[in-house]
Design a protein around this motif. Structure first.
Motif, PDB file in Angstrom:
ATOM      1  N   PHE A 112      -0.739  -1.683  12.482  1.00 24.12           N
ATOM      2  CA  PHE A 112      -0.638  -0.425  11.743  1.00 24.12           C
ATOM      3  C   PHE A 112      -1.093  -0.556  10.284  1.00 24.12           C
ATOM      4  N   LEU A 113      -1.311  -1.776   9.802  1.00 26.78           N
ATOM      5  CA  LEU A 113      -1.609  -1.979   8.391  1.00 26.78           C
ATOM      6  C   LEU A 113      -3.067  -1.650   8.084  1.00 26.78           C
ATOM      7  N   LYS A 114      -3.330  -1.331   6.831  1.00 26.18           N
ATOM      8  CA  LYS A 114      -4.680  -1.032   6.359  1.00 26.18           C
ATOM      9  C   LYS A 114      -5.051  -2.050   5.287  1.00 26.18           C
ATOM     10  N   ASN A 115      -6.237  -2.630   5.417  1.00 25.12           N
ATOM     11  CA  ASN A 115      -6.659  -3.653   4.465  1.00 25.12           C
ATOM     12  C   ASN A 115      -7.290  -2.979   3.250  1.00 25.12           C
ATOM     13  N   ARG A 116      -6.444  -2.661   2.281  1.00 28.24           N
ATOM     14  CA  ARG A 116      -6.878  -2.001   1.053  1.00 28.24           C
ATOM     15  C   ARG A 116      -6.382  -2.797  -0.138  1.00 28.24           C
ATOM     16  N   SER A 117      -7.092  -2.683  -1.250  1.00 32.27           N
ATOM     17  CA  SER A 117      -6.715  -3.421  -2.450  1.00 32.27           C
ATOM     18  C   SER A 117      -6.960  -2.550  -3.668  1.00 32.27           C
ATOM     19  N   ILE A 118      -6.412  -2.994  -4.799  1.00 29.81           N
ATOM     20  CA  ILE A 118      -6.541  -2.261  -6.063  1.00 29.81           C
ATOM     21  C   ILE A 118      -7.205  -3.167  -7.093  1.00 29.81           C
ATOM     22  N   VAL A 119      -8.243  -2.667  -7.757  1.00 27.93           N
ATOM     23  CA  VAL A 119      -8.913  -3.402  -8.826  1.00 27.93           C
ATOM     24  C   VAL A 119      -9.067  -2.471 -10.017  1.00 27.93           C
ATOM     25  N   PHE A 120      -9.260  -3.063 -11.193  1.00 29.10           N
ATOM     26  CA  PHE A 120      -9.471  -2.268 -12.396  1.00 29.10           C
ATOM     27  C   PHE A 120     -10.956  -2.144 -12.737  1.00 29.10           C
ATOM     28  N   ASP A 121     -11.791  -2.965 -12.103  1.00 32.10           N
ATOM     29  CA  ASP A 121     -13.225  -2.901 -12.357  1.00 32.10           C
ATOM     30  C   ASP A 121     -13.957  -3.476 -11.159  1.00 32.10           C
ATOM     31  N   PHE A 122     -14.990  -2.805 -10.709  1.00 36.44           N
ATOM     32  CA  PHE A 122     -15.777  -3.314  -9.597  1.00 36.44           C
ATOM     33  C   PHE A 122     -17.278  -3.281  -9.896  1.00 36.44           C
ATOM     34  N   GLU A 123     -17.646  -2.826 -11.091  1.00 29.15           N
ATOM     35  CA  GLU A 123     -19.049  -2.632 -11.426  1.00 29.15           C
ATOM     36  C   GLU A 123     -19.849  -3.933 -11.351  1.00 29.15           C
ATOM     37  N   GLN A 124     -19.217  -5.075 -11.637  1.00 31.95           N
ATOM     38  CA  GLN A 124     -19.934  -6.344 -11.670  1.00 31.95           C
ATOM     39  C   GLN A 124     -19.977  -7.039 -10.309  1.00 31.95           C
ATOM     40  N   LEU A 125     -19.364  -6.459  -9.286  1.00 32.87           N
ATOM     41  CA  LEU A 125     -19.360  -7.088  -7.969  1.00 32.87           C
ATOM     42  C   LEU A 125     -20.723  -6.946  -7.298  1.00 32.87           C
ATOM     43  N   PRO A 126     -21.122  -7.895  -6.441  1.00 30.23           N
ATOM     44  CA  PRO A 126     -22.340  -7.721  -5.640  1.00 30.23           C
ATOM     45  C   PRO A 126     -22.234  -6.448  -4.797  1.00 30.23           C
ATOM     46  N   TYR A 127     -23.380  -5.819  -4.534  1.00 26.35           N
ATOM     47  CA  TYR A 127     -23.337  -4.553  -3.809  1.00 26.35           C
ATOM     48  C   TYR A 127     -24.512  -4.437  -2.843  1.00 26.35           C
ATOM     49  N   VAL A 128     -24.308  -3.604  -1.816  1.00 28.75           N
ATOM     50  CA  VAL A 128     -25.333  -3.357  -0.809  1.00 28.75           C
ATOM     51  C   VAL A 128     -26.399  -2.435  -1.404  1.00 28.75           C
ATOM     52  N   VAL A 129     -27.668  -2.866  -1.302  1.00 23.83           N
ATOM     53  CA  VAL A 129     -28.785  -2.053  -1.794  1.00 23.83           C
ATOM     54  C   VAL A 129     -29.421  -1.269  -0.659  1.00 23.83           C
ATOM     55  N   ALA A 130     -29.576  -1.899   0.500  1.00 23.40           N
ATOM     56  CA  ALA A 130     -30.235  -1.234   1.627  1.00 23.40           C
ATOM     57  C   ALA A 130     -29.833  -1.924   2.917  1.00 23.40           C
ATOM     58  N   ALA A 131     -30.209  -1.291   4.037  1.00 28.07           N
ATOM     59  CA  ALA A 131     -29.943  -1.835   5.362  1.00 28.07           C
ATOM     60  C   ALA A 131     -31.258  -2.114   6.079  1.00 28.07           C
ATOM     61  N   GLU A 132     -31.167  -2.880   7.137  1.00 26.42           N
ATOM     62  CA  GLU A 132     -32.335  -3.243   7.936  1.00 26.42           C
ATOM     63  C   GLU A 132     -33.095  -2.007   8.401  1.00 26.42           C
TER      64      GLU A 132
END
Length: 383
Positions: free
Chosen positions: A115-135
């Motif tokens: 029943f649990l949900k894998n969620r988290s709280i952060v104060f900043d995410f701008e510097q994290l790696p991110y998805v640019v595009a898909a195959e």
């Protein structure tokens, strides 16, 4: 399968009973059921509060059995084979049984993890790696398809990353706001429909961004001389990835392996926590749903903390005294010709993951739906 469901049901009932822990002292002997046996032998699957639920008129009084029995050093560590005496008039004693098996813990993670949900709280995410595009320039990266990620310099094949999506920004007094694929507020979004809800109290402080885990991806290759993008393959046990989703190293154990339900500390109640949101729902949830609450580690909230959830009493126009009033019959805010109604109990919830100012809790049982803005109180609060 039927046996697992029965064990799950027993575990959930145990949590609900513990959610009603009281700070008032009672005599255990006076609460004993008339048909209780002289002794009881602990078996696998038992807990001290589960045993109390079988033999006491008020099952949440399990601490009285423990306090009356100095032989039980830790109420969370009783063993199969221990003999607990249920003799009348506080003659509650225990004889240690063989220590051939592991001690019995509280609520096992396996009983509530579905029943649990894998969620988290952060104060900043701008510097994290991110998805640019898909195959193949698809709009989404689906299972076993490649996604291309910026910011993963030095990534090595076989490394695994959780794909997280910035979904909501939480505030102490203002409404939470949904975010677009970049993690920005949605332009032109109206929140007029939220105005009918109780306004969150407290300082108008930013509590953090909610990050929702969408799945896991594995590095196939790092950046090359031709492209700065790392290539990852999406696992088949999650949702689709989209541009703007962020990546963080996989947390191999996001939850505790067991939970010991207990009442909140004074600082947690002083924070006047409220329901910030309901996972995967618009406003309302019920038993086995996950809620975010506006109190965390900074207020002394830890895993296993149990709250009761209450609908704040609405302000209602007294139509007997003011039959011709043009005001709305019921409103979240006070005003002339309105009377405040009592708070209404909705449910109990147990915290399973905490952050500095926000925690996540599982709604265990209740009499009505839980809604954003509802107040959290001591699990034994009468009103």
């Amino acid at each position: 399968m039927a046996g697992r469901l029965q064990r799950l049901s027993r575990s959930l009932r145990t949590v609900c009973a513990v959610a009603l822990l009281t700070v008032t002292t009672y005599a255990a002997a006076q609460q004993m059921r008339g048909d209780h046996p002289e002794t009881y032998v602990v078996v696998r699957g038992d807990t001290l509060w589960g045993i109390a639920g079988r033999f006491l008129d008020r099952p949440w009084l399990w601490p009285e059995i423990w306090q009356a029995n100095p032989q039980i050093a830790n109420p969370h560590l009783i063993y199969p084979g221990d003999v607990i005496s249920l003799a009348y008039l506080n003659r509650v004693t225990a004889q240690p049984g063989p220590r051939a098996e592991a001690p019995i813990n509280a609520i096992a993670l396996s009983d509530i993890e579905p029943f649990l949900k894998n969620r988290s709280i952060v104060f900043d995410f701008e510097q994290l790696p991110y998805v640019v595009a898909a195959e193949d320039s698809r709009l989404r990266g689906s299972a076993e398809r490649a996604i291309y990620v910026a910011g993963l310099a030095g990534a090595q094949p076989g490394q695994r990353y959780a794909i997280q999506r910035a979904a909501t920004e939480f505030y102490g007094a203002r409404r939470s706001r949904d975010l677009d694929f970049r993690g920005k507020r949605i332009a032109g979004e109206s929140d007029l429909w939220r105005q009918v809800l109780p306004r969150l109290r407290g300082q108008d402080a930013f509590l953090g961004y909610e990050m929702v885990q969408m799945g896991v991806a594995t590095v196939v290759r790092g950046p090359t001389t031709d492209s700065e993008m790392a290539t990852l393959t999406v696992d088949n046990n999650g949702f689709e990835a989209r541009p703007g989703d962020r990546l963080v190293p996989v947390n191999p154990q996001p939850y505790d392996l067991q939970f010991f339900p207990h009442p909140p500390v004074a600082d947690a109640l002083a924070a006047d926590p409220q329901v910030l949101g309901v996972a995967d729902m618009l406003l309302t949830g019920g038993p086995r749903d996950v809620i975010a609450i506006s109190a965390g580690r900074a207020s002394g909230v830890d895993n296993g903390t149990v709250f009761s959830i209450w609908r704040e009493g609405p302000n209602v126009v007294d139509r007997v005294r003011y039959p011709n009033s043009s005001q709305m019959t019921e409103a979240p805010n006070a005003g002339s010709r309105r009377d405040r109604m009592p708070d209404e109990y909705a449910a109990h919830a147990m915290v399973f993951r905490t952050f500095d100012h926000v925690s996540y809790a599982l709604v265990m049982e209740g009499t009505k739906p839980v809604q954003t803005g509802y107040r959290l109180k001591h699990p034994d609060a009468p009103y």
